[in-house]
Design a protein around this motif. Structure first.
Motif, mmCIF file in Angstrom:
data_model
loop_
_atom_site.group_PDB
_atom_site.id
_atom_site.type_symbol
_atom_site.label_atom_id
_atom_site.label_comp_id
_atom_site.label_asym_id
_atom_site.label_seq_id
_atom_site.Cartn_x
_atom_site.Cartn_y
_atom_site.Cartn_z
ATOM 1 N N GLY A 197 7.489 -16.885 -7.212
ATOM 2 C CA GLY A 197 6.275 -16.734 -7.996
ATOM 3 C C GLY A 197 5.003 -16.686 -7.181
ATOM 4 O O GLY A 197 3.927 -16.429 -7.714
ATOM 5 N N GLU A 198 5.095 -16.911 -5.870
ATOM 6 C CA GLU A 198 3.913 -16.907 -5.008
ATOM 7 C C GLU A 198 3.477 -15.469 -4.706
ATOM 8 O O GLU A 198 4.305 -14.603 -4.424
ATOM 9 C CB GLU A 198 4.242 -17.635 -3.698
ATOM 10 N N ALA A 199 2.177 -15.222 -4.789
ATOM 11 C CA ALA A 199 1.637 -13.897 -4.487
ATOM 12 C C ALA A 199 1.558 -13.727 -2.976
ATOM 13 O O ALA A 199 1.099 -14.624 -2.273
ATOM 14 C CB ALA A 199 0.261 -13.725 -5.105
ATOM 15 N N VAL A 200 2.031 -12.591 -2.472
ATOM 16 C CA VAL A 200 2.040 -12.332 -1.031
ATOM 17 C C VAL A 200 1.496 -10.933 -0.744
ATOM 18 O O VAL A 200 1.479 -10.066 -1.610
ATOM 19 C CB VAL A 200 3.464 -12.463 -0.438
ATOM 20 N N ARG A 201 1.043 -10.754 0.494
ATOM 21 C CA ARG A 201 0.583 -9.457 0.976
ATOM 22 C C ARG A 201 1.300 -9.202 2.293
ATOM 23 O O ARG A 201 1.437 -10.098 3.110
ATOM 24 C CB ARG A 201 -0.926 -9.470 1.199
ATOM 25 N N LEU A 202 1.755 -7.962 2.486
ATOM 26 C CA LEU A 202 2.437 -7.600 3.724
ATOM 27 C C LEU A 202 1.422 -7.224 4.783
ATOM 28 O O LEU A 202 0.468 -6.508 4.509
ATOM 29 C CB LEU A 202 3.399 -6.434 3.497
ATOM 30 N N SER A 203 1.638 -7.705 6.000
ATOM 31 C CA SER A 203 0.694 -7.466 7.087
ATOM 32 C C SER A 203 1.130 -6.349 8.018
ATOM 33 O O SER A 203 0.323 -5.815 8.759
ATOM 34 C CB SER A 203 0.514 -8.747 7.903
ATOM 35 N N ASP A 204 2.406 -5.982 8.003
ATOM 36 C CA ASP A 204 2.919 -5.009 8.958
ATOM 37 C C ASP A 204 4.136 -4.320 8.361
ATOM 38 O O ASP A 204 4.695 -4.778 7.372
ATOM 39 C CB ASP A 204 3.306 -5.742 10.252
ATOM 40 N N GLY A 205 4.551 -3.234 8.966
ATOM 41 C CA GLY A 205 5.751 -2.550 8.523
ATOM 42 C C GLY A 205 5.452 -1.452 7.517
ATOM 43 O O GLY A 205 4.298 -1.100 7.271
ATOM 44 N N PRO A 206 6.491 -0.910 6.895
ATOM 45 C CA PRO A 206 6.301 0.234 6.000
ATOM 46 C C PRO A 206 5.530 -0.101 4.726
ATOM 47 O O PRO A 206 4.957 0.777 4.108
ATOM 48 C CB PRO A 206 7.726 0.673 5.670
ATOM 49 N N PHE A 207 5.499 -1.356 4.314
ATOM 50 C CA PHE A 207 4.773 -1.755 3.113
ATOM 51 C C PHE A 207 3.457 -2.451 3.439
ATOM 52 O O PHE A 207 2.929 -3.201 2.621
ATOM 53 C CB PHE A 207 5.645 -2.678 2.249
ATOM 54 N N ALA A 208 2.913 -2.241 4.627
ATOM 55 C CA ALA A 208 1.697 -2.932 5.073
ATOM 56 C C ALA A 208 0.564 -2.728 4.085
ATOM 57 O O ALA A 208 0.306 -1.623 3.616
ATOM 58 C CB ALA A 208 1.286 -2.431 6.444
ATOM 59 N N GLY A 209 -0.104 -3.835 3.735
ATOM 60 C CA GLY A 209 -1.238 -3.793 2.832
ATOM 61 C C GLY A 209 -0.870 -3.955 1.367
ATOM 62 O O GLY A 209 -1.743 -4.164 0.537
ATOM 63 N N MET A 210 0.411 -3.861 1.036
ATOM 64 C CA MET A 210 0.825 -3.988 -0.367
ATOM 65 C C MET A 210 0.943 -5.451 -0.762
ATOM 66 O O MET A 210 1.268 -6.307 0.052
ATOM 67 C CB MET A 210 2.161 -3.275 -0.588
ATOM 68 N N SER A 211 0.681 -5.715 -2.037
ATOM 69 C CA SER A 211 0.805 -7.060 -2.589
ATOM 70 C C SER A 211 1.971 -7.110 -3.552
ATOM 71 O O SER A 211 2.269 -6.120 -4.222
ATOM 72 C CB SER A 211 -0.472 -7.455 -3.324
ATOM 73 N N GLY A 212 2.593 -8.264 -3.620
ATOM 74 C CA GLY A 212 3.712 -8.448 -4.527
ATOM 75 C C GLY A 212 3.903 -9.912 -4.844
ATOM 76 O O GLY A 212 3.088 -10.753 -4.466
ATOM 77 N N VAL A 213 4.997 -10.217 -5.524
ATOM 78 C CA VAL A 213 5.313 -11.583 -5.920
ATOM 79 C C VAL A 213 6.702 -11.929 -5.402
ATOM 80 O O VAL A 213 7.630 -11.129 -5.511
ATOM 81 C CB VAL A 213 5.263 -11.736 -7.456
ATOM 82 N N VAL A 214 6.830 -13.128 -4.840
ATOM 83 C CA VAL A 214 8.117 -13.588 -4.305
ATOM 84 C C VAL A 214 9.071 -13.855 -5.462
ATOM 85 O O VAL A 214 8.737 -14.561 -6.410
ATOM 86 C CB VAL A 214 7.933 -14.862 -3.456
ATOM 87 N N GLU A 215 10.257 -13.249 -5.380
ATOM 88 C CA GLU A 215 11.290 -13.524 -6.370
ATOM 89 C C GLU A 215 12.189 -14.656 -5.883
ATOM 90 O O GLU A 215 12.511 -15.568 -6.626
ATOM 91 C CB GLU A 215 12.132 -12.281 -6.630
ATOM 92 N N ARG A 216 12.588 -14.597 -4.603
ATOM 93 C CA ARG A 216 13.482 -15.618 -4.057
ATOM 94 C C ARG A 216 13.383 -15.605 -2.540
ATOM 95 O O ARG A 216 13.234 -14.554 -1.929
ATOM 96 C CB ARG A 216 14.911 -15.317 -4.505
ATOM 97 N N ALA A 217 13.461 -16.775 -1.925
ATOM 98 C CA ALA A 217 13.477 -16.891 -0.470
ATOM 99 C C ALA A 217 14.907 -17.133 -0.016
ATOM 100 O O ALA A 217 15.621 -17.943 -0.608
ATOM 101 C CB ALA A 217 12.581 -18.036 -0.019
ATOM 102 N N GLN A 218 15.324 -16.399 1.041
ATOM 103 C CA GLN A 218 16.682 -16.523 1.568
ATOM 104 C C GLN A 218 16.602 -16.728 3.070
ATOM 105 O O GLN A 218 16.757 -15.783 3.836
ATOM 106 C CB GLN A 218 17.493 -15.262 1.284
#
Length: 176
Positions: free
Chosen positions: A114-135
């Motif tokens: 449920g935590e909101a995150v933003r990607l800093s690098d890679g193919p999705f850099a700059g995109m925001s999303g929500v954590v579904e599950r940590a593995q």
């Protein structure tokens, strides 16, 4: 700001203690004490001599750099072509990513569902999303408009303080 190489971490720490937001990328190295088997961990700057501070503190930093007696180690405000360069947070993101990669796994940020995150690098850099599950080292992130969550290394993620996005599809959307 610029400081002597050995003063870089002390300068960042003392500026933070005085209420100014300052940062320098650092990493922890493990060194062996000479003639001993004992190892010690020591924080060292990744960019010796450079300390970054928020632009809103510029006037205070210019005044502080000009004073002879101060609580901080000696420093100067960096100038380029007669001006003080202003670097955006996005411009510092590669340094933050390199610092996160250098952190030991037990000290990395643990993301919760449920935590909101933003990607800093890679193919999705700059995109925001929500954590579904940590593995472990990986996190499943739901992006708005994506049907399935994407598996991403946790060191590429940053908590997203700017906006709290909620996906409109997927498991995380149903949970939210």
């Amino acid at each position: 700001m610029r400081a002597a190489g050995g003063s870089t971490l002390r300068l960042a720490t003392s500026l933070n203690e005085s209420g100014m937001e300052a940062w320098t990328p650092s990493l922890v190295i493990s060194r062996r004490i000479p003639r001993s088997r004992v190892r010690i961990d020591k924080a060292v700057p990744m960019l010796p001599t450079f300390v970054f501070a928020r632009a809103r503190h510029l006037d205070a930093l210019l005044g502080l750099a000009a004073t002879a007696k101060k609580a901080q180690p000696a420093f100067s405000v960096f100038r380029y072509q007669g001006r003080v360069p202003v670097i955006s947070d996005v411009g510092l993101e590669p340094l933050r990513t390199a610092e996160a990669k250098a952190l030991p796994k037990d000290q990395r940020h643990a993301f919760a569902a449920g935590e909101a995150v933003r990607l800093s690098d890679g193919p999705f850099a700059g995109m925001s999303g929500v954590v579904e599950r940590a593995q472990g080292e990986f996190v499943l992130v739901c992006f708005p408009g994506f049907r399935v969550p994407v598996k991403i290394s946790s060191f590429l993620l940053r908590p997203d303080e700017a906006e709290q996005t909620q996906p409109d599809k997927g498991t995380a959307a149903r949970a939210a």
